[in-house]
Design an enzyme around this catalytic site. Structure first.
Site, PDB file in Angstrom:
ATOM      1  N   ASP A 282      -2.753   7.742  -3.685  1.00 45.64           N
ATOM      2  CA  ASP A 282      -4.003   8.475  -3.903  1.00 45.64           C
ATOM      3  C   ASP A 282      -4.307   9.368  -2.713  1.00 45.64           C
ATOM      4  OD1 ASP A 282      -4.238   6.170  -2.385  1.00 45.64           O
ATOM      5  OD2 ASP A 282      -6.387   5.999  -2.720  1.00 45.64           O
TER       6      ASP A 282
ATOM      7  N   CYS B 272      -7.853 -22.835  18.252  1.00 45.76           N
ATOM      8  CA  CYS B 272      -8.900 -22.916  19.278  1.00 45.76           C
ATOM      9  C   CYS B 272      -9.195 -24.328  19.741  1.00 45.76           C
ATOM     10  CB  CYS B 272     -10.216 -22.346  18.745  1.00 45.76           C
ATOM     11  SG  CYS B 272     -10.149 -20.628  18.251  1.00 45.76           S
TER      12      CYS B 272
ATOM     13  N   CYS C 166     -10.721 -24.339  14.765  1.00 43.23           N
ATOM     14  CA  CYS C 166      -9.476 -24.081  14.037  1.00 43.23           C
ATOM     15  C   CYS C 166      -8.306 -24.565  14.897  1.00 43.23           C
ATOM     16  CB  CYS C 166      -9.357 -22.600  13.691  1.00 43.23           C
ATOM     17  SG  CYS C 166      -8.701 -21.569  15.011  1.00 43.23           S
TER      18      CYS C 166
ATOM     19  N   CYS D  65     -15.336 -22.600  17.704  1.00 41.08           N
ATOM     20  CA  CYS D  65     -14.445 -22.755  16.545  1.00 41.08           C
ATOM     21  C   CYS D  65     -13.494 -23.935  16.759  1.00 41.08           C
ATOM     22  CB  CYS D  65     -13.653 -21.469  16.366  1.00 41.08           C
ATOM     23  SG  CYS D  65     -12.421 -21.557  15.074  1.00 41.08           S
TER      24      CYS D  65
ATOM     25  N   ASP E  79       0.865  -1.173   0.000  1.00 36.00           N
ATOM     26  CA  ASP E  79       0.000   0.000   0.000  1.00 36.00           C
ATOM     27  C   ASP E  79       0.901   1.223   0.000  1.00 36.00           C
ATOM     28  OD1 ASP E  79      -2.128   1.621   0.074  1.00 36.00           O
ATOM     29  OD2 ASP E  79      -2.761   1.139   2.117  1.00 36.00           O
TER      30      ASP E  79
HETATM   31 ZN   LIG Z   1     -10.536 -20.622  16.051  1.00 33.90          ZN
END
Ligand SMILES: [Zn+2]
Length: 527
Positions: A120, A277, A274, A272, A85
């Protein structure tokens, strides 16, 4: 570089972007990395399937003042695609960045970025129309200067669209940028709108920008990084996002989910699964919360973003992005508003939605009435019956699809299907009137919907059936009434058709043979 589109639904699409450092799937969110503070390593990105990241060229340049520019892939220890960026956000924050538009282009070329953004001028959220106009003009001037000094054609350059909440300026900005050949177009200044949940304005801005931009190029929304918004933004045609929210939120103990943000302190267990977790608890995350938060929370937040992107891509593949929007719109009233706003643009969504999908669709009530398939059906309806016939036989379209194959009325439909005096039309709670000519077209026969609706919808549907039958200008109507909907259709038909031209047969008490006999008698008598 190339941008290939593999699948579409609504204005959303699945694609692949190729840069000189590799390819990655869209929709994609570039996790924004702090060049001077790396929390996550290459292994983690590989595991999640993150093949493109972003960092800030301006911060990089400032942090390495006096030193020779180094390949950004080396700085980040990341071999995949890197987007940089320009520092426009810092302009928004601090007003001034102290580098010129030409310098920042040259710097991005020297550090060997894969995707570069010109410098910009963000319009911001609070700019008045005059200031917005100036930011648009100045961004166009800078784009022209940048295009003059760009030497590396192997970098994908991003053309930012500005204008803020001033839609006419957004559209003008997009028109101007579209005249200039950028590989990717982007829309700036949405962050504050997202923070204040002004999703309606955000939707309008995206639509205004997309309208004027070439459809074959990827569209990037700057600063969007919450999974809760991804389905809506993708449905409007956003292919790319970038955000540091996953890390910033983690610092504040904020846990991202597809339904919204949770505070670790308010959570007892994780839903969750994942890798971060799966065998941990919110309490453990809290205990190991350092100044930068728990790395596991940073990781979870990214998993949450990328699993939502996967879900969206799957929804597009199955043709069920609208269903995902309906589901997510129930997570928060602001999202419901966002969904309702998107529904207002259903004609644009319709144009890019495939005519035939690999799976049927779900009709979930009046919120599904604006979905592209419904709109398409309504537009086909008036031209569907080529030949006006003397009689219309109105049958229930209810239990089995296609409706003319429903065992309860199959023999009735068959008996009159080839009769030159009779048109057959089914009444369906999902579609309203379904002439037999459309009965087998997608997705009439493939749609799952409820078998009961409230009285208001029932009446409204019955009305559309009656209006359609009326439009066929028959001499007589034979209605086989079945259930509450049949009775509602009867009520509406009797408002238009005189008693002698409307015959009502009770489908609940009469056997098919009896229905056929009565109907045939009616035809002979009125012939
Ligand atoms: Zn998670």
């Amino acid at each position: 570089m190339s941008f290939q589109v593999h699948g579409k639904d609504l204005l959303g699409r699945i694609g692949t972007i190729k840069t000189k450092s590799g390819a990655f799937a869209t929709p994609h969110m570039f996790p924004v990395l702090d060049p001077h503070h790396r929390v996550l390593g290459r292994e983690f990105f590989d595991r999640v399937g993150i093949h493109a990241v972003m960092t800030n060229a301006y911060l990089l340049k400032r942090g390495l003042q006096g030193l020779d520019p180094v390949d950004v892939h080396r700085t980040l220890d990341y071999p995949g695609s890197v987007a940089t960026d320009s520092g426009a956000y810092q302009i928004l924050e601090y007003g001034h960045v102290g580098v010129t538009a030409e310098e920042i282009v040259g710097y991005q070329e020297k550090i060997n970025t894969d995707i570069g953004v010109i410098l910009d001028i963000p319009t911001g959220f609070r700019s008045d129309a005059l200031r917005a106009r100036w930011t648009v003009d100045e961004t166009v001037r800078r784009a022209d200067r940048a295009l003059e000094v760009i030497t590396r054609k192997d970098i994908l350059w991003v053309g930012p669209v500005q204008g803020g909440v001033h839609l006419e300026e957004v559209e003008r900005s997009a028109r101007e940028m579209a005249k200039r050949d950028f590989a990717i177009y982007a829309l700036g200044s949405p962050t504050e709108l997202m923070e204040t949940q002004r999703y309606d304005v955000l939707v309008d801005m995206i639509v205004a920008a997309k309208k004027a931009l070439p459809t074959g190029k990827p569209f990037h929304l700057f600063g969007a990084g919450h999974p809760v918004l991804f389905p809506f933004l993708v449905a409007l045609g956003c292919d790319l996002f970038d955000s540091a929210a996953y890390a910033l939120y983690a610092r504040a103990g904020r846990y991202l989910t597809s339904e919204g943000t949770q505070l670790l302190g308010d959570m007892v267990e994780f839903a969750c699964a994942c890798p971060a977790c799966v065998d941990a608890s919110p309490e453990e995350f809290m205990k190991s919360q350092g100044e930068e938060g728990d790395t596991r929370l940073v990781q979870h937040n990214l998993w949450a973003c990328f699993s939502e992107l996967r879900r969206i891509r799957e929804a597009i593949r199955k043709g069920r992005l609208w269903e995902l929007l309906e589901l997510r719109s129930h997570a928060h009233p602001a999202l419901k508003e966002c969904f309702d706003r998107i529904s207002q643009y259903s004609e644009s969504l319709e144009r890019s939605t495939p005519a035939v999908k690999p799976h049927g669709i779900f009709y979930l009530g009046s919120s599904s009435d604006n979905r592209p398939e419904k709109l398409r059906f309504v537009s086909k309806l008036s031209g569907s019956v080529e030949e006006k016939r003397k009689f219309v036989l109105v049958l229930p379209g209810r239990w089995r699809r296609p409706y003319h194959e429903d065992p309860r009325y199959e023999s009735v439909a068959k008996a009159f299907d080839d009769n030159p005096k009779v048109s057959i039309c089914f009444y369906s709670l999902i579609w309203g009137p379904v002439p037999i000519e459309l009965d087998e077209t997608f997705p009439i026969a493939q749609t799952e919907g409820p078998d009961t609706v409230g009285p208001v919808v029932l009446r409204e549907r019955a009305k559309t059936v009656s209006e359609f039958v009326q439009s066929l200008q028959p001499r007589g109507v034979i209605l086989v009434s079945d259930g509450p909907f049949g009775r509602a259709v009867k009520t509406e038909l009797s408002k238009t058709f005189a008693k002698r031209s409307l015959t009502v047969l009770n489908g609940e008490s009469l056997k098919p043979d009896a229905i056929i006999k009565s109907a045939s008698r009616k035809l002979v008598r009125n012939a």
